[in-house]
Design a protein around this motif. Structure first.
Motif, PDB file in Angstrom:
ATOM      1  N   ARG A   1      34.048 -14.164  -9.299  1.00 36.94           N
ATOM      2  CA  ARG A   1      34.296 -15.407 -10.038  1.00 36.94           C
ATOM      3  C   ARG A   1      34.360 -15.130 -11.536  1.00 36.94           C
ATOM      4  O   ARG A   1      35.218 -15.669 -12.244  1.00 36.94           O
ATOM      5  CB  ARG A   1      33.199 -16.428  -9.740  1.00 36.94           C
ATOM      6  N   ALA A   2      33.472 -14.272 -12.033  1.00 37.05           N
ATOM      7  CA  ALA A   2      33.495 -13.917 -13.453  1.00 37.05           C
ATOM      8  C   ALA A   2      34.819 -13.245 -13.813  1.00 37.05           C
ATOM      9  O   ALA A   2      35.395 -13.526 -14.873  1.00 37.05           O
ATOM     10  CB  ALA A   2      32.315 -13.003 -13.790  1.00 37.05           C
ATOM     11  N   GLU A   3      35.305 -12.367 -12.954  1.00 41.12           N
ATOM     12  CA  GLU A   3      36.606 -11.717 -13.194  1.00 41.12           C
ATOM     13  C   GLU A   3      37.732 -12.734 -13.298  1.00 41.12           C
ATOM     14  O   GLU A   3      38.637 -12.588 -14.126  1.00 41.12           O
ATOM     15  CB  GLU A   3      36.910 -10.699 -12.085  1.00 41.12           C
ATOM     16  N   GLN A   4      37.687 -13.766 -12.459  1.00 35.75           N
ATOM     17  CA  GLN A   4      38.709 -14.816 -12.526  1.00 35.75           C
ATOM     18  C   GLN A   4      38.649 -15.536 -13.864  1.00 35.75           C
ATOM     19  O   GLN A   4      39.677 -15.765 -14.494  1.00 35.75           O
ATOM     20  CB  GLN A   4      38.518 -15.829 -11.390  1.00 35.75           C
ATOM     21  N   VAL A   5      37.449 -15.896 -14.297  1.00 37.84           N
ATOM     22  CA  VAL A   5      37.291 -16.604 -15.571  1.00 37.84           C
ATOM     23  C   VAL A   5      37.724 -15.706 -16.727  1.00 37.84           C
ATOM     24  O   VAL A   5      38.430 -16.150 -17.643  1.00 37.84           O
ATOM     25  CB  VAL A   5      35.832 -17.088 -15.755  1.00 37.84           C
ATOM     26  N   ILE A   6      37.329 -14.437 -16.692  1.00 42.66           N
ATOM     27  CA  ILE A   6      37.717 -13.496 -17.753  1.00 42.66           C
ATOM     28  C   ILE A   6      39.233 -13.358 -17.819  1.00 42.66           C
ATOM     29  O   ILE A   6      39.812 -13.278 -18.898  1.00 42.66           O
ATOM     30  CB  ILE A   6      37.030 -12.124 -17.527  1.00 42.66           C
ATOM     31  N   ALA A   7      39.891 -13.377 -16.656  1.00 41.03           N
ATOM     32  CA  ALA A   7      41.354 -13.256 -16.591  1.00 41.03           C
ATOM     33  C   ALA A   7      42.058 -14.557 -16.950  1.00 41.03           C
ATOM     34  O   ALA A   7      43.291 -14.607 -17.001  1.00 41.03           O
ATOM     35  CB  ALA A   7      41.768 -12.796 -15.193  1.00 41.03           C
ATOM     36  N   GLY A   8      41.298 -15.616 -17.177  1.00 39.21           N
ATOM     37  CA  GLY A   8      41.895 -16.889 -17.558  1.00 39.21           C
ATOM     38  C   GLY A   8      42.320 -17.750 -16.383  1.00 39.21           C
ATOM     39  O   GLY A   8      43.006 -18.750 -16.569  1.00 39.21           O
ATOM     40  N   VAL A   9      41.904 -17.375 -15.185  1.00 41.04           N
ATOM     41  CA  VAL A   9      42.237 -18.149 -13.991  1.00 41.04           C
ATOM     42  C   VAL A   9      41.144 -19.191 -13.787  1.00 41.04           C
ATOM     43  O   VAL A   9      39.960 -18.888 -13.902  1.00 41.04           O
ATOM     44  CB  VAL A   9      42.320 -17.224 -12.744  1.00 41.04           C
ATOM     45  N   ALA A  10      41.556 -20.414 -13.495  1.00 40.97           N
ATOM     46  CA  ALA A  10      40.584 -21.478 -13.242  1.00 40.97           C
ATOM     47  C   ALA A  10      39.904 -21.213 -11.904  1.00 40.97           C
ATOM     48  O   ALA A  10      40.514 -21.355 -10.848  1.00 40.97           O
ATOM     49  CB  ALA A  10      41.268 -22.839 -13.236  1.00 40.97           C
ATOM     50  N   ALA A  11      38.664 -20.822 -11.957  1.00 40.98           N
ATOM     51  CA  ALA A  11      37.912 -20.510 -10.738  1.00 40.98           C
ATOM     52  C   ALA A  11      37.438 -21.806 -10.095  1.00 40.98           C
ATOM     53  O   ALA A  11      37.034 -22.735 -10.784  1.00 40.98           O
ATOM     54  CB  ALA A  11      36.724 -19.614 -11.074  1.00 40.98           C
ATOM     55  N   PRO A  12      37.484 -21.878  -8.772  1.00 39.60           N
ATOM     56  CA  PRO A  12      37.017 -23.087  -8.089  1.00 39.60           C
ATOM     57  C   PRO A  12      35.508 -23.273  -8.268  1.00 39.60           C
ATOM     58  O   PRO A  12      34.779 -22.308  -8.495  1.00 39.60           O
ATOM     59  CB  PRO A  12      37.361 -22.824  -6.621  1.00 39.60           C
ATOM     60  N   HIS A  13      35.074 -24.526  -8.159  1.00 41.44           N
ATOM     61  CA  HIS A  13      33.640 -24.822  -8.304  1.00 41.44           C
ATOM     62  C   HIS A  13      32.841 -24.078  -7.225  1.00 41.44           C
ATOM     63  O   HIS A  13      33.287 -23.950  -6.088  1.00 41.44           O
ATOM     64  CB  HIS A  13      33.384 -26.324  -8.190  1.00 41.44           C
ATOM     65  N   SER A  14      31.672 -23.609  -7.636  1.00 37.87           N
ATOM     66  CA  SER A  14      30.817 -22.877  -6.710  1.00 37.87           C
ATOM     67  C   SER A  14      29.354 -23.126  -7.074  1.00 37.87           C
ATOM     68  O   SER A  14      29.018 -23.256  -8.249  1.00 37.87           O
ATOM     69  CB  SER A  14      31.125 -21.379  -6.808  1.00 37.87           C
TER      70      SER A  14
END
Length: 146
Positions: free
Chosen positions: A101-114
């Motif tokens: 999830r952190a990788e998604q956020v770092i890449a600028g991708v909106a990560a789904p709620h978790s």
């Protein structure tokens, strides 16, 4: 004698590391000037990966010490077992999910709620408390006050 000292020291040092990193460093880094969410998550990934490795080493040391010098009762063994299960779940389940999830956020991708982060915090809190209880238990079992 060395095994008993190790058995007493490990839970308290481990307790201190979890407290300092999980409850002080982790939340404070996001309050520092110019630390973006992506930067904070990148730092957090590195710090928690290293903490996890150290915790695995502490668990191994504790397991060895408990095997070589078994405490008087089973209480410390049960507490250590609970800590071990929490660490295992964090290592093989939660940390990989949080890292992804952190990788998604770092890449600028909106990560789904978790809720995984809240579960991790609950596990850290429980582990923190259990480490203190374990430390007190083995201290009581290993020191004889005359």
């Amino acid at each position: 004698m060395f095994v008993k000292i190790l058995q007493i020291a490990v839970p308290f040092v481990w307790f201190g590391m979890v407290g300092a990193i999980s409850f002080v460093e982790a939340p404070l880094k996001f309050r520092a000037p110019n630390v973006t969410l992506a930067l904070g998550l990148g730092i957090g990934k590195i710090v928690f990966q290293m903490l996890n490795r150290i915790e695995i080493a502490f668990a191994a040391l504790m397991l060895i010490s408990l095997s070589l010098a078994r405490p008087a009762g089973d209480f410390a063994l049960y507490i250590f077992g609970a800590i071990f299960v929490l660490l295992l779940l964090q290592t093989v389940w939660l940390l990989p999910l949080l890292n992804a999830r952190a990788e998604q956020v770092i890449a600028g991708v909106a990560a789904p709620h978790s809720n995984n982060h809240l579960i991790f915090i609950a596990f850290e809190t429980l582990k923190f408390l259990l480490l203190f209880i374990l430390g007190v238990s083995v201290l009581k079992d290993n020191l004889k006050f005359e």
